[in-house]
Scaffold this motif. Sequence first.
Motif, short mmCIF file in Angstrom:
data_model
loop_
_atom_site.label_atom_id
_atom_site.label_comp_id
_atom_site.label_asym_id
_atom_site.label_seq_id
_atom_site.Cartn_x
_atom_site.Cartn_y
_atom_site.Cartn_z
N UNK A 2 -30.52 34.15 38.30
CA UNK A 2 -29.63 35.17 37.71
C UNK A 2 -29.60 35.07 36.19
N UNK A 3 -29.01 36.08 35.59
CA UNK A 3 -28.79 36.09 34.14
C UNK A 3 -28.08 34.81 33.71
N UNK A 4 -27.06 34.44 34.46
CA UNK A 4 -26.24 33.27 34.11
C UNK A 4 -27.04 31.98 34.25
N UNK A 5 -27.90 31.91 35.29
CA UNK A 5 -28.76 30.75 35.45
C UNK A 5 -29.74 30.64 34.29
N UNK A 6 -30.27 31.77 33.87
CA UNK A 6 -31.24 31.76 32.77
C UNK A 6 -30.59 31.34 31.46
N UNK A 7 -29.35 31.76 31.25
CA UNK A 7 -28.62 31.33 30.05
C UNK A 7 -28.45 29.82 30.07
N UNK A 50 -26.89 39.15 21.98
CA UNK A 50 -26.41 38.03 21.16
C UNK A 50 -26.80 36.69 21.79
N UNK A 51 -26.66 36.57 23.11
CA UNK A 51 -27.07 35.34 23.79
C UNK A 51 -28.57 35.10 23.60
N UNK A 52 -29.37 36.16 23.76
CA UNK A 52 -30.81 36.02 23.60
C UNK A 52 -31.16 35.53 22.20
N UNK A 58 -36.11 36.69 24.17
CA UNK A 58 -35.91 38.13 24.22
C UNK A 58 -34.88 38.45 25.31
N UNK A 59 -34.11 39.51 25.12
CA UNK A 59 -33.13 39.90 26.15
C UNK A 59 -33.78 40.12 27.52
N UNK A 60 -35.00 40.60 27.54
CA UNK A 60 -35.70 40.84 28.80
C UNK A 60 -35.85 39.58 29.62
N UNK A 61 -36.02 38.45 28.97
CA UNK A 61 -36.11 37.18 29.72
C UNK A 61 -34.78 36.88 30.40
N UNK A 68 -41.45 34.42 31.53
CA UNK A 68 -41.61 33.34 30.56
C UNK A 68 -40.71 33.59 29.36
N UNK A 69 -39.94 32.58 28.96
CA UNK A 69 -39.06 32.77 27.79
C UNK A 69 -39.84 32.74 26.49
N UNK A 70 -40.47 33.86 26.14
CA UNK A 70 -41.21 33.92 24.88
C UNK A 70 -40.23 33.80 23.73
N UNK A 71 -40.39 32.78 22.91
CA UNK A 71 -39.45 32.61 21.80
C UNK A 71 -39.55 33.75 20.81
N UNK A 72 -38.39 34.17 20.29
CA UNK A 72 -38.38 35.20 19.26
C UNK A 72 -38.66 34.58 17.91
N UNK A 73 -38.33 33.32 17.75
CA UNK A 73 -38.63 32.58 16.53
C UNK A 73 -38.58 31.10 16.86
#
Length: 122
Positions: A2-7, A50-52, A58-61, A68-73
């Motif tokens: 879930x979104x919460x698990x990913x956070x 904001x969390x992303x 990215x918010x899509x992750x 894959x959590x592609x880093x934004x920076x």
Amino acid sequence: MTLYDRIRTRREQLNMSQEELAKRLGYKSRSTIAKIESGENDITQSKIVAFAKALGVKPGYLMGWEDVPEPTSSLSLTQQEETHIKKYRQLDADGKEEIDDIIDVKLAKLQRKAEEDVESLG
């Protein structure tokens, strides 16, 4: 997942505490993050963004649209750090050099204190 698990998972990957994430997002306490990660509190679309940003993805992750959590920076900065960088960029070369010197002096003091603390323990 879930979104919460990913956070929660991403926060843990970054070795970030709930308290630190709360501070980056402007929450007053870590309990809000705990409630969000458990799914007890829902978050708005703008908060997902904001969390992303705070978690460097990215918010899509977070939404589960990307695996894959592609880093934004490579760095995730607090609002205060971003403000300092913006101010620093407005300085001329002499001003930047002066700030760099102040930072070097402060870091040297912290290093000496840490060394003194280690010596006092041993």
